[in-house]
Design an enzyme around this catalytic site. Structure first.
Site, PDB file in Angstrom:
ATOM      1  N   HIS A  60     -25.029 -12.525  41.665  1.00  0.00           N
ATOM      2  CA  HIS A  60     -25.460 -13.797  42.265  1.00  0.00           C
ATOM      3  C   HIS A  60     -26.655 -13.560  43.184  1.00  0.00           C
ATOM      4  O   HIS A  60     -27.668 -14.252  43.105  1.00  0.00           O
ATOM      5  CB  HIS A  60     -24.290 -14.414  43.037  1.00  0.00           C
ATOM      6  CG  HIS A  60     -24.659 -15.556  43.945  1.00  0.00           C
ATOM      7  ND1 HIS A  60     -25.341 -15.362  45.133  1.00  0.00           N
ATOM      8  CD2 HIS A  60     -24.430 -16.886  43.861  1.00  0.00           C
ATOM      9  CE1 HIS A  60     -25.528 -16.529  45.729  1.00  0.00           C
ATOM     10  NE2 HIS A  60     -24.985 -17.466  44.974  1.00  0.00           N
ATOM     11  N   ASN A  61     -26.538 -12.557  44.052  1.00  0.00           N
ATOM     12  CA  ASN A  61     -27.612 -12.283  44.997  1.00  0.00           C
ATOM     13  C   ASN A  61     -28.864 -11.767  44.294  1.00  0.00           C
ATOM     14  O   ASN A  61     -29.981 -12.041  44.732  1.00  0.00           O
ATOM     15  CB  ASN A  61     -27.146 -11.284  46.053  1.00  0.00           C
ATOM     16  CG  ASN A  61     -26.193 -11.901  47.060  1.00  0.00           C
ATOM     17  OD1 ASN A  61     -25.629 -12.971  46.812  1.00  0.00           O
ATOM     18  ND2 ASN A  61     -25.996 -11.242  48.173  1.00  0.00           N
ATOM     19  N   LYS A  74     -20.747 -11.393  42.881  1.00  0.00           N
ATOM     20  CA  LYS A  74     -21.509 -11.802  44.069  1.00  0.00           C
ATOM     21  C   LYS A  74     -22.794 -10.986  44.167  1.00  0.00           C
ATOM     22  O   LYS A  74     -23.853 -11.513  44.544  1.00  0.00           O
ATOM     23  CB  LYS A  74     -20.663 -11.613  45.337  1.00  0.00           C
ATOM     24  CG  LYS A  74     -21.391 -11.954  46.645  1.00  0.00           C
ATOM     25  CD  LYS A  74     -21.940 -13.372  46.647  1.00  0.00           C
ATOM     26  CE  LYS A  74     -22.338 -13.862  48.032  1.00  0.00           C
ATOM     27  NZ  LYS A  74     -23.327 -13.059  48.732  1.00  0.00           N
ATOM     28  N   SER A  96     -20.503 -17.265  49.034  1.00  0.00           N
ATOM     29  CA  SER A  96     -21.900 -17.665  49.074  1.00  0.00           C
ATOM     30  C   SER A  96     -22.046 -19.075  49.624  1.00  0.00           C
ATOM     31  O   SER A  96     -21.232 -19.948  49.347  1.00  0.00           O
ATOM     32  CB  SER A  96     -22.525 -17.613  47.674  1.00  0.00           C
ATOM     33  OG  SER A  96     -23.864 -18.079  47.713  1.00  0.00           O
ATOM     34  N   GLU A 132     -30.546 -14.682  42.937  1.00  0.00           N
ATOM     35  CA  GLU A 132     -31.130 -15.345  44.111  1.00  0.00           C
ATOM     36  C   GLU A 132     -32.455 -14.692  44.504  1.00  0.00           C
ATOM     37  O   GLU A 132     -33.433 -15.400  44.819  1.00  0.00           O
ATOM     38  CB  GLU A 132     -30.127 -15.255  45.266  1.00  0.00           C
ATOM     39  CG  GLU A 132     -30.565 -15.822  46.589  1.00  0.00           C
ATOM     40  CD  GLU A 132     -29.523 -15.559  47.662  1.00  0.00           C
ATOM     41  OE1 GLU A 132     -29.901 -15.022  48.716  1.00  0.00           O
ATOM     42  OE2 GLU A 132     -28.337 -15.879  47.436  1.00  0.00           O
TER      43      GLU A 132
END
Length: 466
Positions: free
Chosen positions: A192-193, A189, A134, A196
């Site tokens: 994480h996204n 991940k 990232s 986000e």
């Protein structure tokens, strides 16, 4: 010709930036990009010639020669599109690889596919590492957050490369750590996204509210800047920058078509939440908000049909908006890390939430002052909502988000993230919910049975309701 330490396969935006990062750190690298007549010709060679730091790099468009240029055990990082392309590349590489060579998938692959590839390559004697990366183009060049998973042995063989090019936290430690087995790195991940997605949606809603308060883009930027002392983040910073950007006499943000795209990770996170039974309502809300935005033609038509008056000006205080913003961000991070915790337990990954938060304090898109606080909070508890510091913030901020959401509802201002965070919190703090009625309904039409509050044995009952 001396062998290279590390190979980069795929020279798109991220692949190029990571290549330069590795070269700047003193590693000798081999570069590969496919050859397509009249479309992609001498990409690796031309890229090498463009940057001084790549003078010692080796450039190829032939797979066999690329693999042969690498020292054993070979370490090859794939920076190609997720999906079938990864499998095609692996099949192209396999004839030239040797036992214990290592393939690293640095794209946004689905964690389930990473597990399949890991198991498949184990049968071939090849190590496979799925890693989230990232930070975008700039982060890849200057230092991203890196989330690798696979066997610890394989990680140890590539850790010097990944940790050297990663961003650094406030203690100068690399924002890269061994996450866990199989596809756990790609899983976090994905989360994480998802976090986000919510942070971006939330900031869009805050900016919309400020617009309905009568502020122009430059004034919106100034207000967002004022939030930094209490709730700073990378996304807050860039959103303020966006509202300052002009094209001629016009603010650029006002010229951008309001149809938001996505590349799949928010979709995966929403599906995974449902599969694991985790109420990650904010990621779903942010995802569906993007889907709604794509129905531009319908929105224009429905607006004409149903909205007969302009939105009245909102009179909310900026301090209320700041506290509402903080409230949602806490709920967002609670839900995201809860999803990680539940997956860790289900799949026996033994993930370290504090360490995950630490590698997300720099280099990545969701880095923030709140994330830095979570590093220490997760050393004390896996449930941030019961931590004294967080609970005090929630109690302090709740009156503000109630005012913000209610005023926006009454004024027809769309705020899905703000509204959903409040509804979720009300639900998760309700001691006696309406689910007893649902259980009765299920038993009535389907004989699904129910438990009773006056029987602690856990016995299930069925009633003839007619």
């Amino acid at each position: 010709m001396s062998k290279s330490d590390f190979g980069l396969f795929g020279l798109g935006v991220m692949g190029k930036s990571l290549s330069r990062n590795l070269a700047q750190k003193g590693f000798k690298i081999s570069l590969f990009n496919r050859h397509v007549d009249e479309v992609e010709v001498d990409v690796a060679k031309n890229f090498k010639a463009e940057y001084q730091e790549l003078k010692n790099a080796l450039a190829f468009d032939n797979v066999e020669e690329f693999v042969a240029s690498l020292a054993s055990p070979r370490k090859i990082m794939l920076m190609v599109n997720a999906g079938k392309t990864i499998d095609i590349v692996i099949d192209n590489l396999l004839p030239y690889l040797s036992e214990n060579d290592i393939i690293i998938d640095g794209g946004n692959s689905n964690y389930k596919k990473t597990k399949e590839r890991f198991d498949y390559l184990q049968t071939k004697g090849i190590q496979f590492i799925g890693t989230g990366v990232s930070g975008g183009e700039e982060g890849a060049l200057k230092g991203p957050s890196i989330m690798p998973s696979g066997t610890k042995e394989a990680y140890n063989n590539v850790s010097q490369f990944l940790e050297t090019i990663a961003a650094r936290d406030k203690n100068n430690l690399p924002c890269c750590t061994y996450i866990g087995p199989e596809g756990s790195g790609q899983f976090i991940k994905m989360v994480h996204n998802g976090i986000e997605y919510v942070e971006m949606q939330l900031l869009a809603e805050v900016a919309t509210i400020l617009k309905h308060k009568g502020k122009n883009p430059n004034e919106i930027a100034e207000t967002l800047d004022s939030f930094k002392d209490d709730a700073n983040s990378y996304l807050l910073e860039i959103t303020a920058d966006i509202f300052r950007k002009k094209e001629g006499d016009s603010w650029l943000v006002n010229l951008i078509l309001d149809k938001a795209g996505n590349k799949g990770t928010g979709n995966w996170a929403t599906i995974t939440s449902a599969e694991l039974g985790v109420p990650n309502t904010l990621i779903a809300s942010a995802l569906f908000s993007r889907y709604i935005s794509f129905y531009k033609e319908h929105r224009v038509q429905f607006h004409k049909e149903y909205i007969k008056k302009s939105v009245s000006r909102l009179n909310l205080a900026d301090d209320d908006l700041l506290k509402a913003y903080q409230f949602v961000r806490i709920i967002n991070h609670y839900q995201g890390f809860k999803l990680i915790q539940e997956a860790s337990e289900k799949f026996n990954w033994n993930l370290n939430l504090s360490e995950i938060a630490r590698i997300w304090t720099n280099g990545c898109i969701i880095r923030s002052s709140l994330m830095e606080e979570l590093v220490s909070i997760f050393k004390e508890t896996n449930t941030i909502l019961i931590h004294s510091k967080i609970s005090k913030m929630i109690i302090d901020c709740k009156p503000s988000i109630k005012r913000v959401v209610s005023d926006c509802v009454l004024s027809d201002v769309t705020t899905p993230a703000l509204s959903e965070a409040l509804q979720f919190f009300n639900g998760i703090t309700t001691q006696h919910s309406s689910a007893n009625i649902i259980q009765a309904q299920r038993d009535y039409f389907g004989a699904h049975k129910y438990q009773r509050i006056d029987d602690a044995s856990g016995k299930f009952y069925h009633t003839n309701w007619v």
